[in-house]
Scaffold this motif. Structure first.
Motif, PDB file in Angstrom:
ATOM      1  N   VAL A  91       0.966  -0.972  -0.118  1.00 15.55           N
ATOM      2  CA  VAL A  91       0.430  -0.203  -0.009  1.00 15.55           C
ATOM      3  C   VAL A  91       0.757   1.850   0.313  1.00 15.55           C
ATOM      4  O   VAL A  91       2.167   1.564   0.734  1.00 15.55           O
ATOM      5  CB  VAL A  91      -0.858  -0.638   1.245  1.00 15.55           C
ATOM      6  N   ARG A  93       0.419   5.826   1.157  1.00 20.04           N
ATOM      7  CA  ARG A  93      -0.073   6.524   0.626  1.00 20.04           C
ATOM      8  C   ARG A  93       0.569   8.067   0.628  1.00 20.04           C
ATOM      9  O   ARG A  93       1.478   8.161   1.114  1.00 20.04           O
ATOM     10  CB  ARG A  93      -0.744   6.481   2.317  1.00 20.04           C
ATOM     11  N   ALA A  97      -5.586   8.796   4.885  1.00 18.93           N
ATOM     12  CA  ALA A  97      -7.023   7.944   5.044  1.00 18.93           C
ATOM     13  C   ALA A  97      -7.406   6.574   5.575  1.00 18.93           C
ATOM     14  O   ALA A  97      -6.314   6.133   5.773  1.00 18.93           O
ATOM     15  CB  ALA A  97      -7.774   8.206   3.691  1.00 18.93           C
ATOM     16  N   GLY A  98      -8.367   5.963   5.462  1.00 20.66           N
ATOM     17  CA  GLY A  98      -9.039   4.716   5.362  1.00 20.66           C
ATOM     18  C   GLY A  98      -8.320   4.330   6.514  1.00 20.66           C
ATOM     19  O   GLY A  98      -7.790   4.931   7.887  1.00 20.66           O
ATOM     20  N   SER A  99      -7.732   3.237   7.269  1.00 23.15           N
ATOM     21  CA  SER A  99      -7.472   2.301   8.085  1.00 23.15           C
ATOM     22  C   SER A  99      -6.235   3.367   9.056  1.00 23.15           C
ATOM     23  O   SER A  99      -5.647   3.168  10.112  1.00 23.15           O
ATOM     24  CB  SER A  99      -6.307   1.094   7.716  1.00 23.15           C
ATOM     25  N   LEU A 100      -5.002   3.714   8.215  1.00 21.75           N
ATOM     26  CA  LEU A 100      -4.247   4.697   8.867  1.00 21.75           C
ATOM     27  C   LEU A 100      -4.862   6.001  10.064  1.00 21.75           C
ATOM     28  O   LEU A 100      -4.330   5.553  10.389  1.00 21.75           O
ATOM     29  CB  LEU A 100      -3.062   5.243   7.559  1.00 21.75           C
ATOM     30  N   ASP A 128      -5.942  -9.519   6.468  1.00 19.93           N
ATOM     31  CA  ASP A 128      -4.768  -9.276   6.221  1.00 19.93           C
ATOM     32  C   ASP A 128      -3.783  -8.461   7.043  1.00 19.93           C
ATOM     33  O   ASP A 128      -3.772  -6.679   6.785  1.00 19.93           O
ATOM     34  CB  ASP A 128      -5.138  -8.198   4.554  1.00 19.93           C
ATOM     35  N   PHE A 175      -2.991   3.990  -2.544  1.00 23.10           N
ATOM     36  CA  PHE A 175      -3.588   2.681  -3.691  1.00 23.10           C
ATOM     37  C   PHE A 175      -3.074   1.418  -3.358  1.00 23.10           C
ATOM     38  O   PHE A 175      -1.973   1.542  -1.884  1.00 23.10           O
ATOM     39  CB  PHE A 175      -3.113   2.828  -4.929  1.00 23.10           C
ATOM     40  N   LYS A 176      -3.122   0.413  -4.289  1.00 26.98           N
ATOM     41  CA  LYS A 176      -3.315  -1.239  -3.289  1.00 26.98           C
ATOM     42  C   LYS A 176      -2.163  -1.949  -4.790  1.00 26.98           C
ATOM     43  O   LYS A 176      -3.010  -1.958  -5.579  1.00 26.98           O
ATOM     44  CB  LYS A 176      -3.368  -1.793  -2.081  1.00 26.98           C
ATOM     45  N   ASP A 195     -11.339  -0.028  -7.175  1.00 25.85           N
ATOM     46  CA  ASP A 195     -11.341  -1.457  -6.019  1.00 25.85           C
ATOM     47  C   ASP A 195     -10.558  -0.983  -5.271  1.00 25.85           C
ATOM     48  O   ASP A 195     -10.000  -1.831  -4.129  1.00 25.85           O
ATOM     49  CB  ASP A 195     -11.183  -2.519  -6.677  1.00 25.85           C
ATOM     50  N   THR A 196      -9.198  -0.754  -5.574  1.00 17.46           N
ATOM     51  CA  THR A 196      -8.070  -0.557  -5.621  1.00 17.46           C
ATOM     52  C   THR A 196      -7.734   0.718  -5.062  1.00 17.46           C
ATOM     53  O   THR A 196      -6.215   0.109  -3.970  1.00 17.46           O
ATOM     54  CB  THR A 196      -6.800  -1.764  -6.323  1.00 17.46           C
ATOM     55  N   CYS A 197      -7.835   1.622  -5.312  1.00 17.27           N
ATOM     56  CA  CYS A 197      -6.670   2.624  -4.780  1.00 17.27           C
ATOM     57  C   CYS A 197      -8.389   3.398  -3.697  1.00 17.27           C
ATOM     58  O   CYS A 197      -9.714   3.598  -4.737  1.00 17.27           O
ATOM     59  CB  CYS A 197      -7.156   3.191  -5.981  1.00 17.27           C
ATOM     60  N   ARG A 214     -17.603   0.802   1.027  1.00 18.94           N
ATOM     61  CA  ARG A 214     -17.587   0.550   2.001  1.00 18.94           C
ATOM     62  C   ARG A 214     -18.212   1.131   2.944  1.00 18.94           C
ATOM     63  O   ARG A 214     -18.796   0.390   3.987  1.00 18.94           O
ATOM     64  CB  ARG A 214     -16.042   1.110   2.109  1.00 18.94           C
TER      65      ARG A 214
HETATM   66  P1  TMP Z   1      -6.640   0.671   4.202  1.00 21.19           P
HETATM   67  O1  TMP Z   1      -6.852   2.545   3.950  1.00 21.19           O
HETATM   68  O2  TMP Z   1      -8.050   0.402   4.556  1.00 21.19           O
HETATM   69  O3  TMP Z   1      -5.970  -0.091   4.514  1.00 21.19           O
HETATM   70  O4  TMP Z   1      -6.428   0.585   2.519  1.00 21.19           O
HETATM   71  C1  TMP Z   1      -5.326   1.153   1.292  1.00 21.19           C
HETATM   72  C2  TMP Z   1      -5.604   0.581  -0.329  1.00 21.19           C
HETATM   73  O5  TMP Z   1      -5.737   0.176  -0.205  1.00 21.19           O
HETATM   74  C3  TMP Z   1      -7.465   1.718  -0.607  1.00 21.19           C
HETATM   75  O6  TMP Z   1      -7.070   2.432  -1.664  1.00 21.19           O
HETATM   76  C4  TMP Z   1      -7.668   0.562  -0.672  1.00 21.19           C
HETATM   77  C5  TMP Z   1      -6.521  -0.432  -1.199  1.00 21.19           C
HETATM   78  N1  TMP Z   1      -7.182  -1.326  -0.029  1.00 21.19           N
HETATM   79  C6  TMP Z   1      -6.882  -3.172  -1.419  1.00 21.19           C
HETATM   80  O7  TMP Z   1      -7.132  -2.694  -2.612  1.00 21.19           O
HETATM   81  N2  TMP Z   1      -7.449  -4.016  -0.342  1.00 21.19           N
HETATM   82  C7  TMP Z   1      -7.590  -4.297   0.487  1.00 21.19           C
HETATM   83  O8  TMP Z   1      -8.263  -5.731   1.401  1.00 21.19           O
HETATM   84  C8  TMP Z   1      -7.575  -3.313   1.776  1.00 21.19           C
HETATM   85  C9  TMP Z   1      -7.575  -3.334   2.942  1.00 21.19           C
HETATM   86  C10 TMP Z   1      -7.152  -2.137   1.389  1.00 21.19           C
END
Ligand code: TMP
Ligand code: ADP
Ligand code: ASP
Length: 234
Positions: A91, A93, A97-100, A128, A175-176, A195-197, A214
């Motif tokens: 990931v 950043r 945002a998000g989990s952080l 994860d 993004f991931k 989905d991943t950004c 989400r």
């Molecule tokens: P997070 O803030 O939830 O950790 O997510 C960071 C980035 O990673 C966000 O752009 C969404 C992406 N992500 C995935 O593609 N798959 C996942 O399983 C998770 C948790 C996040």
């Protein structure tokens, strides 16, 4: 022609092909969150993610990042090189945002003074978990050289996509990525999509990514369509 299902995940099906070193990656209309506990089907999402992934992977490939993408087969299918996946999610950043934000008890939206790179173990049953770089090495997920290469390539992907998306009025928040091996080479696999950004409209701050699902904001298909349409413009 593609044949048997190699793997069916939450968002995609991986199909074997006659050329044994290639796979077909078929994007589904399914959306999941919370490691698959929350589910929905959103008509058109698969085709939008296939298209957006093809465009964004094309941009990073043109910028010198080795990717698995070979060609788009149909609306929802990309042909890719079969990789030996690292089993790690990387990931990056740019904006908090998000989990952080959640873990640090901070508001979302602070621009980070430097891009932050994190590693996670790809294992839904464990949700994860985040890995220190030493864990990646000690668990044998990647060598020291591969770890350095994943960091370098992730930084490069960020430079390319941040600039390209900004030109379309989109802020690349985070993004991931998932990397794998093709012989000795570290290659970018999987997808790059909303989905991943996290993608925010630069002017309005509107979310144009999976956070709409989400966080039950609605309008996911329209948001993904907006990203695809902007990328189509020169
Ligand atoms: P997070 O803030 O939830 O950790 O997510 C960071 C980035 O990673 C966000 O752009 C969404 C992406 N992500 C995935 O593609 N798959 C996942 O399983 C998770 C948790 C996040
Ligand atoms: P998940 O496993 O997270 O539910 P998906 O539904 O997105 O994921 O399924 C795609 C699977 O294919 C993922 O496990 C991903 O790591 C893997 N994958 C992506 N690209 C390649 C590739 N080029 N070669 C082999 N496996 C890949
Ligand atoms: N890992 C989550 C899922 O259940 C994905 C996410 O929140 O992006 O699909």
């Amino acid at each position: 022609m593609a044949g048997e299902r190699r793997y069916e995940g939450k968002a995609k099906v991986m199909l074997a092909t006659e050329a044994g070193d290639r796979l077909w990656m078929r994007f589904k209309d399914d959306a999941t969150a919370l490691d698959g506990q929350k589910k929905a089907t959103i008509a058109g999402k698969g085709a939008l993610n296939a298209k957006i992934t093809a465009v964004l992977m094309g941009l990073v490939a043109a910028g010198g990042v080795p990717t698995h993408l070979r060609r788009q087969v149909d609306e929802v299918t990309l042909e890719v090189d079969a990789l030996e996946m690292m089993g790690v999610e990387v990931v990056l950043r740019n904006v908090l945002a998000g989990s952080l934000a959640r873990r640090l008890g901070r508001e979302e939206g602070q621009v980070l003074p430097m891009p932050v790179i994190e590693f996670y173990l790809k294992d839904d049953s464990l949700h994860d978990p985040m890995l220190a770089e030493d864990h990646v090495l000690a668990l044998g997920l990647a060598s020291r050289e591969e770890l350095a290469e994943m960091r370098r390539l992730t930084g490069r992907v960020n430079e390319i996509l941040k600039a390209a998306l900004l030109a379309h009025g989109i802020t690349l928040v985070d993004f991931k990525l998932e990397f794998g091996r093709r012989g000795q080479t570290v290659v970018l696999g999987d997808e790059i999509s909303p989905d991943t950004c996290r993608l925010w409209d630069t002017k309005t701050g509107e979310k144009l990514d999976k956070d709409r699902f989400r966080r039950d904001l609605g309008g996911l298909e329209q948001a993904y369509q907006e990203v695809a349409s902007r990328l189509e413009r020169a």
